[in-house]
Design a protein around this motif. Sequence first.
Motif, PDB file in Angstrom:
ATOM      1  N   MET A  10      35.292  27.339  29.762  1.00  0.00           N
ATOM      2  CA  MET A  10      36.613  27.543  30.352  1.00  0.00           C
ATOM      3  C   MET A  10      37.637  26.639  29.686  1.00  0.00           C
ATOM      4  SD  MET A  10      35.734  27.800  34.407  1.00  0.00           S
ATOM      5  CE  MET A  10      35.153  26.112  34.482  1.00  0.00           C
ATOM      6  N   LEU A  11      38.807  27.219  29.392  1.00  0.00           N
ATOM      7  CA  LEU A  11      39.831  26.452  28.708  1.00  0.00           C
ATOM      8  C   LEU A  11      41.067  26.194  29.540  1.00  0.00           C
ATOM      9  CD1 LEU A  11      39.796  28.097  25.191  1.00  0.00           C
ATOM     10  CD2 LEU A  11      38.324  26.344  26.122  1.00  0.00           C
ATOM     11  N   SER A  12      41.589  27.207  30.185  1.00  0.00           N
ATOM     12  CA  SER A  12      42.889  27.065  30.826  1.00  0.00           C
ATOM     13  C   SER A  12      42.800  26.298  32.124  1.00  0.00           C
ATOM     14  CB  SER A  12      43.500  28.448  31.102  1.00  0.00           C
ATOM     15  OG  SER A  12      44.682  28.332  31.856  1.00  0.00           O
ATOM     16  N   VAL A  13      43.745  25.387  32.337  1.00  0.00           N
ATOM     17  CA  VAL A  13      43.809  24.650  33.600  1.00  0.00           C
ATOM     18  C   VAL A  13      44.385  25.529  34.689  1.00  0.00           C
ATOM     19  CG1 VAL A  13      44.916  22.710  34.766  1.00  0.00           C
ATOM     20  CG2 VAL A  13      44.056  22.432  32.447  1.00  0.00           C
ATOM     21  N   MET A  14      45.371  26.330  34.354  1.00  0.00           N
ATOM     22  CA  MET A  14      46.036  27.155  35.354  1.00  0.00           C
ATOM     23  C   MET A  14      45.162  28.316  35.809  1.00  0.00           C
ATOM     24  SD  MET A  14      48.734  25.530  35.718  1.00  0.00           S
ATOM     25  CE  MET A  14      49.860  24.413  34.899  1.00  0.00           C
ATOM     26  N   VAL A  15      44.473  28.953  34.870  1.00  0.00           N
ATOM     27  CA  VAL A  15      43.588  30.067  35.192  1.00  0.00           C
ATOM     28  C   VAL A  15      42.234  29.747  34.577  1.00  0.00           C
ATOM     29  CG1 VAL A  15      43.238  32.546  35.087  1.00  0.00           C
ATOM     30  CG2 VAL A  15      45.555  31.647  35.108  1.00  0.00           C
ATOM     31  N   SER A 176      44.100  18.103  39.099  1.00  0.00           N
ATOM     32  CA  SER A 176      43.381  17.807  40.335  1.00  0.00           C
ATOM     33  C   SER A 176      43.753  18.783  41.433  1.00  0.00           C
ATOM     34  CB  SER A 176      43.688  16.367  40.774  1.00  0.00           C
ATOM     35  OG  SER A 176      42.980  16.050  41.952  1.00  0.00           O
ATOM     36  N   GLN A 177      45.045  19.084  41.547  1.00  0.00           N
ATOM     37  CA  GLN A 177      45.503  20.022  42.573  1.00  0.00           C
ATOM     38  C   GLN A 177      44.984  21.428  42.312  1.00  0.00           C
ATOM     39  OE1 GLN A 177      49.771  19.641  42.555  1.00  0.00           O
ATOM     40  NE2 GLN A 177      49.734  17.544  43.343  1.00  0.00           N
ATOM     41  N   ARG A 178      44.965  21.841  41.054  1.00  0.00           N
ATOM     42  CA  ARG A 178      44.534  23.200  40.713  1.00  0.00           C
ATOM     43  C   ARG A 178      43.031  23.396  40.871  1.00  0.00           C
ATOM     44  NH1 ARG A 178      48.673  27.083  39.909  1.00  0.00           N
ATOM     45  NH2 ARG A 178      50.519  25.948  39.198  1.00  0.00           N
ATOM     46  N   THR A 179      42.252  22.343  40.577  1.00  0.00           N
ATOM     47  CA  THR A 179      40.792  22.483  40.547  1.00  0.00           C
ATOM     48  C   THR A 179      40.102  21.917  41.780  1.00  0.00           C
ATOM     49  OG1 THR A 179      40.496  20.360  39.412  1.00  0.00           O
ATOM     50  CG2 THR A 179      40.795  22.326  38.029  1.00  0.00           C
ATOM     51  N   GLY A 180      40.784  21.020  42.490  1.00  0.00           N
ATOM     52  CA  GLY A 180      40.154  20.356  43.620  1.00  0.00           C
ATOM     53  C   GLY A 180      39.304  19.166  43.206  1.00  0.00           C
ATOM     54  N   ILE A 181      39.308  18.816  41.922  1.00  0.00           N
ATOM     55  CA  ILE A 181      38.535  17.678  41.440  1.00  0.00           C
ATOM     56  C   ILE A 181      39.268  16.389  41.808  1.00  0.00           C
ATOM     57  CG2 ILE A 181      37.589  16.510  39.409  1.00  0.00           C
ATOM     58  CD1 ILE A 181      37.561  19.241  37.996  1.00  0.00           C
ATOM     59  N   ILE A 182      38.556  15.447  42.398  1.00  0.00           N
ATOM     60  CA  ILE A 182      39.103  14.128  42.689  1.00  0.00           C
ATOM     61  C   ILE A 182      38.639  13.193  41.583  1.00  0.00           C
ATOM     62  CG2 ILE A 182      39.264  12.258  44.357  1.00  0.00           C
ATOM     63  CD1 ILE A 182      40.401  14.934  45.311  1.00  0.00           C
ATOM     64  N   PHE A 183      39.553  12.807  40.718  1.00  0.00           N
ATOM     65  CA  PHE A 183      39.199  11.988  39.567  1.00  0.00           C
ATOM     66  C   PHE A 183      39.118  10.510  39.944  1.00  0.00           C
ATOM     67  CE2 PHE A 183      41.365  15.696  37.613  1.00  0.00           C
ATOM     68  CZ  PHE A 183      40.306  16.153  36.835  1.00  0.00           C
ATOM     69  N   SER A 184      38.087   9.851  39.442  1.00  0.00           N
ATOM     70  CA  SER A 184      37.929   8.419  39.667  1.00  0.00           C
ATOM     71  C   SER A 184      38.893   7.652  38.770  1.00  0.00           C
ATOM     72  CB  SER A 184      36.491   8.009  39.344  1.00  0.00           C
ATOM     73  OG  SER A 184      36.263   8.103  37.935  1.00  0.00           O
TER      74      SER A 184
END
Length: 245
Positions: A10-15, A176-184
Amino acid sequence: MKKAMVYCIMLSVMVLSSCSSPKKVKTDKESATPESTVQKTLNNNTDKMTQVLLKTTYGDITIALYDETPEHKANFLKLVNDHFYDGLLFHRIIQGFMIQGGDPDSKNAKPGQMLGSGDLGYTIPAEFVSGRFHKRGAVAAAREGDQVNPQKASSGSQFYIVDGTVYDNEKMNMISQRTGIIFSPEQVEAYTTIGGAPWLDDNYTVFGEVVSGMDVVDKIAAQKKDRNDRPLEDIKIVSAKIVKK
């Protein structure tokens, strides 16, 4: 019949399901980060790890394999010992993102042949590990998409090395908002200094990192390619061998 590009990362952050190259976001830190600092960050705690030397037609790349991903490590070492990777191509390159290899169909592939769907008939269960993420130089396993592979199991042979893009804090918050990943804090520091591919975290198993040869990765990623991201000139893994156990 196998689908073409089933091991498309997967490449795109938005989609996230798209396969177009991400826009590179430059920051003041990007140009200020010397290669020596990059290597110091990449090589953290790798001295005691098993290391593999990939001799390519563009130079040598040495990678260290993580003990925290034992199934991926054991599988990769078995393939190296079996000389599986010898003669295979880096069949997909995207500058600022990654270089991908390990497709068994790439050995002696014809010019222009679409590659990326070859496999060994098995997958490896995902091994997502906190602290092992897609920073510049990370080595990770390709896999089929979520629709046919909801458990995110890895390809038995295909892997990629992150070339990477540097992101600013605003872009990191957006990802983070687009993927739901909480980055350390460690992830944010890496992605805003040396760069990487943050949106892939917790989606693809990272099982190692480059110890030396990031200049070679950069050189490979910058080569001319066709519309399927295959280099116009073959870039081979001449040989792969264990150099440190």
